[in-house]
Structures are given as structure tokens and as C-alpha cells.
Design an enzyme around this catalytic site. Structure first.
Site, PDB file in Angstrom:
ATOM      1  CG  HIS A 225      -2.063   0.941   1.168  1.00  0.00           C
ATOM      2  ND1 HIS A 225      -2.232   1.957   2.084  1.00  0.00           N
ATOM      3  CD2 HIS A 225      -3.091   1.064   0.293  1.00  0.00           C
ATOM      4  CE1 HIS A 225      -3.311   2.645   1.790  1.00  0.00           C
ATOM      5  NE2 HIS A 225      -3.850   2.132   0.712  1.00  0.00           N
ATOM      6  CE  LYS A 227      -1.100   5.071  -1.463  1.00  0.00           C
ATOM      7  NZ  LYS A 227      -1.655   4.420  -0.281  1.00  0.00           N
ATOM      8  CG  ASP A 232      19.992  10.729  -8.590  1.00  0.00           C
ATOM      9  OD1 ASP A 232      19.944   9.660  -9.244  1.00  0.00           O
ATOM     10  OD2 ASP A 232      19.980  11.852  -9.122  1.00  0.00           O
ATOM     11  CG  HIS A 403      -6.975   8.975  -0.211  1.00  0.00           C
ATOM     12  ND1 HIS A 403      -5.661   8.782  -0.594  1.00  0.00           N
ATOM     13  CD2 HIS A 403      -7.521   7.741  -0.122  1.00  0.00           C
ATOM     14  CE1 HIS A 403      -5.431   7.484  -0.736  1.00  0.00           C
ATOM     15  NE2 HIS A 403      -6.535   6.822  -0.459  1.00  0.00           N
ATOM     16  CE  LYS A 405      -3.821   7.061   2.606  1.00  0.00           C
ATOM     17  NZ  LYS A 405      -5.125   6.542   2.667  1.00  0.00           N
ATOM     18  CG  ASP A 410       1.098  18.498  22.320  1.00  0.00           C
ATOM     19  OD1 ASP A 410      -0.130  18.401  22.209  1.00  0.00           O
ATOM     20  OD2 ASP A 410       1.728  18.025  23.268  1.00  0.00           O
TER      21      ASP A 410
END
Length: 485
Positions: A225, A227, A232, A403, A405, A410
Site C-alpha cells: 500500500h 507510495k 539518486d 484521502h 492520512k 501539540d
């Protein structure tokens, strides 16, 4: 014909009862989380035949052990080599009390023991939606000189996918080493011709656990899942945005997609590189001896952010994504802001969130008003009563599909990644989150969160109590299956 089935049915029924008995014994002997055990037993009871099929396809750990046993050995051996050769030599950052608050000492030490060392000399750039991510990604890809490593859950051969693919093929033809991993379920729409064209251009490309039966893939286990793009060994991109035109918000699709990504430059890229190499060895079935070009030295001029990259998956000994979420939540003293598209917390996460609120911490949670899965949406809604009773503010995002996440604590630390706050991300999928110890980034994320409130409705406790009995019952039933979602 009827006589034949009447004669055969007692034998079939006996075989079915035997299969159920064996499955139940197997579930009990595995000593899973009691909630998950109860869910599977309930499934077998309520859906006599279908429940057994679902368990055989998605519930067994035998497949997991067979698939990932070798990968665990690779992780152990290569992981220590990575620490010894590439991080110890650069003197992995000690925990400076003056720079990284003692408040997060336990979180930092936990992650450091799970191949997620604290690193300095990092520059973090927040990228809001695909409109900001993809131009920055394409610019960085065009500057690649040695290698490009890329892995995505969803990679679509649409307008933005074609732009990125053409950039990768052009770089491969220039002599840049391009390695690419796409998930066998998330990127199922990629045709055979796509892989042939990429390989012909010099791009090395593999599917992560390709599937044989597409009709059964919507919730199949152990997906990659993540991404991630690494360029380099110095520059990387990671977060929640896949490669798909939906994330660009250019009018092609009616739904607005709100998401968050980061561009990461500096020492922390080494951890993402390490994680990619592990997955590459797994999909290619070939050993890989990294060179200094894969782990180049970083200069202090990159930036001043302290960063830890935290991975988790079925091949990880610890449920570190979930545990690190718990530690971060429990470290909050003043405020806690959480954005997630799928909110199906386990007991530890739920207790941490509600206990924080009851102790005086300002807790705010943002989830979609309408999800892309009705059963997940219903299960999520079943937790709202407990949140509202604890004094937590719940915002339902209405402008489109949320979408992102993200998590901030604080105005001090931020978490941006691929992991949802649900059982699938905690237990089954390969995920990666980035912990950023930089107040400036935390403030920027909080400002984005507060700006998104304008596109939300604040959940009202009175209105919530007045929902129909039918809706309440649906949510309660879906919650019983939450550990399986």
C-alpha cells in the site's frame, strides 16, 4: 437427479461440518486477537457457506507464513547490514533533548529499535493534493542522474500516469537505472502491453504479488500500500497520493480528492531506500548488493528537520505502525489532530484517543462525509458515539473524498504516510509513515486541517443520537466485522 442429490447431501453435509470443525480449531489455535477471532466465528455462523469461502481466501495465516518467511530472513540480514554499513558510519543522530523534546523520547526509541533511526539534515516540503505533488515529482524525475526507484499501490495508465511513465522511460534510455514496483491488486488495470513497453525502454518493472483471480481482489490480503519514489538516494516522495488522474482535481472526475504528500530530501531517504531494496529483492527474487550511490552522504545544508521513517507489514516482527500511532497519541499534552479516510481503530488506538480527550487534550478527527465503501463507512460511524462522549470533535469532510492520512501532536510533531487508521493497515498491508519532528511542518499541517474545516460539518451529539434504528443496527453489524475490513 433429485434422488442423486438426496443420496449425496448427507455426505456433503458431513464434509461441510468437518471443514467447519477444522477451521474453528485452526482459528482458536492461532491465538489471534480475540476481536478478530470472534469476527471470523461470527462470519462462519451467519454465512454458513460464504463465510467458509471468505476465510479460506482471506483469513489464513499459512499463506502469509509461506510467502514472507524468506522475506523475514532478508529483512533481518540486510537490515543489520544497512544499520552497520550505512547509518553507523554516519553516526546516527543521538536524541538531543534540546532539539527533540523529551516528550517524544519513548516514541523515538521505539522506532529506532525497529530499523527506523532518527535522522537529521532533512528538508521536508508539504504537498497538498495531486496539483502540487505531480509537478514537483516530474521536475525531480527529470533531474535524476543515477537511479530512480518507484513503488505504488495504484499506478494508472491515464494522463498523469502516461506523463510519469514517459519520464521514466526517457531517463532509462539516458542510462539512469529505473526500477519500478506496482501492486498486483491496486494496479490491476495496467495491461500486459504497458509492462512490455516499459521493459523495452529499459525500465525494470515487477508486480508485487500478482493475482490470478481478479474477481476476488477487492480485499485480498498482504498488499503493498506504499507510495514511494526515491531519486539518486537523496530525494524522495511519499505519503497518500497514488498515480491516478483522480488526485489532480482538474475536472475530469466529479469527486474532489483531498490528500497530502511530502517531498523529503536528506538523510531520512536512506530508510526509504532500504525499504525499497527489501521489496525489490522480494519481487525480483534476486539479491542486491547496494553501493555508495544508493546511500550517498548527506550534507547539513539539506535542512534542519529531524525525521524517522516507520514501516510495517506482514513481514515485520512488530506491528510498528499501530504501536507508533499509540505512542504518538499518548504523548499529546495539548492538541491532537487526526485526518484519515478509514477510521476503524482497534481497542488500543480508541483508548488512547478517548483517554487523551478526557485528560484535557483537544482532540479533533476528520473523516469523509461519504466513503468509497459503504460497509467501511458504516463501521466507522459506529465509533462516533464513544468519540462524542469523550468530548472529541469529529468533522465530516463534504467537499469531496478525504484521502489524507495525517496526525499532528501539540504543534510539535507530524505524521504523514500511507497507513489508514484501520485493521488492514495495522495488520495486513505494507505501509510506510514519516514522523517529522519540526514545529514548522506541524503548524503548516494544522493550518491545512483548520482550513479544511470550512468544507466539513461538525458532528452534533444530539443529531447523532436521533439516527434511525435501521441505521444504528447496520452500523453495529458492520462494526462486528471491523477487524476483517
Amino acid at each position: 437427479m433429485l434422488d442423486f442429490w438426496f443420496t449425496l447431501s448427507p455426505f456433503l453435509l458431513g464434509l461441510y461440518y468437518l471443514a467447519i470443525f477444522i477451521v474453528v480449531i485452526n482459528i482458536l489455535l492461532e491465538n489471534r486477537n480475540p476481536l478478530k477471532t470472534h469476527s471470523y466465528l461470527l462470519l462462519l455462523l451467519l454465512l454458513p457457506v460464504l463465510g467458509l469461502i471468505i476465510y479460506l481466501f482471506f483469513g489464513q495465516h499459512i499463506r502469509k507464513r509461506r510467502i514472507f518467511s524468506k522475506n523475514q530472513l532478508i529483512n533481518s540480514a540486510f537490515g543489520q547490514k544497512y544499520i552497520d554499513e550505512y547509518l553507523t558510519l554516519e553516526n546516527v543522530t543521538p536524541i538531543h533533548k534540546a532539539l527533540v523534546s523529551e516528550q517524544f523520547d519513548k516514541l523515538i526509541r521505539f522506532l529506532s529499535r525497529d530499523l527506523s533511526p532518527l535522522s537529521q539534515n532533512n528538508k521536508v516540503t508539504l504537498l497538498k493534493n495531486g496539483e502540487e505533488k505531480f509537478p514537483a515529482l516530474l521536475e525531480a524525475l527529470n533531474k535524476a542522474e543515477n537511479h530512480i526507484h518507484i513503488e505504488y499501490y495504484i499506478f494508472t495508465d491515464d494522463e498523469i500516469g502516461i506523463q510519469i511513465s514517459e519520464a521514466l522511460m526517457a531517463k532509462a534510455k539516458q542510462g539512469v537505472q529505473v526500477r519500478m514496483i506496482v501492486d498486483g491488486v491496486g494496479s490491476l488495470a495496467l495491461r500486459k502491453l504497458y509492462f512490455e513497453n516499459m521493459k523495452a525502454a529499459g525500465v525494470e518493472i515487477y508486480e508485487f504479488m500478482p493475482v490470478l483471480f481478479p474477481s476476488f481482489t477487492s480485499k485480498i490480503n498482504y498488499r503493498n500500500h506504499r507510495k514511494v519514489v526515491i531519486i539518486d538516494g537523496i530525494t524522495s516522495f511519499t505519503g497518500g497520493i497514488n498515480v491516478d488522474d483522480r488526485y489532480v482535481n482538474n475536472g475530469k472526475y466529479p469527486t474532489y480528492w483531498r490528500d497530502t504528500h511530502i517531498k523529503l530530501e536528506g538523510t531520512a531517504v536512506k530508510t526509504l531506500q532500504f525499504l525499497f531494496i527489501l521489496n525489490w529483492q522480494f519481487v525480483s527474487k534476486q539479491p542486491w548488493r547496494p553501493t555508495e550511490k544508493h546511500f550517498p552522504k548527506t550534507e547539513p545544508s539539506f535542512g534542519s528537520s529531524y525525521v524517522q521513517v516507520n514501516a510495517s507489514g506482514p513481514d515485520w516482527d512488530l506491528a510498528s505502525i499501530m504501536d507508533s500511532f499509540c505512542l504518538a497519541i499518548n504523548s499529546a499534552r495539548n492538541s491532537l489532530k487526526i485526518a484519515t479516510p478509514y477510521f476503524i481503530p482497534n481497542e488500543s488506538i480508541m483508548n488512547g484517543i478517548t483517554t487523551s480527550a478526557k485528560s484535557g487534550v483537544s482532540v479533533e478527527i476528520m473523516i469523509p462525509y461519504t466513503s468509497d465503501s459503504w460497509i467501511v463507512q458504516a463501521a466507522s460511524m459506529s465509533f462516533m458515539k464513544q468519540l462524542l462522549r469523550a468530548g472529541i470533535k469529529v468533522y465530516l469532510y463534504k467537499k469531496g473524498f478525504l484521502h489524507s492520512k495525517t496526525l499532528t501532536v501539540d504543534n510539535s510533531i507530524s505524521v504523514v504516510g500511507s497507513a489508514n487508521m484501520d485493521h488492514r493497515s495495522f495488520d495486513l498491508n505494507h505501509e510506510v509513515n514519516t514522523y517529522i519532528y519540526d514545529p514548522a511542518i506541524a503548524r503548516q499541517l494544522n493550518e491545512n486541517f483548520d482550513a479544511d474545516k470550512a468544507d466539513c460539518i461538525l458532528l452534533n451529539a444530539q443529531d447523532w443520537r436521533e439516527r434511525s434504528i435501521k441505521q444504528k443496527l447496520l452500523e453495529s453489524i458492520c462494526r462486528l466485522l471491523a477487524p476483517l475490513l
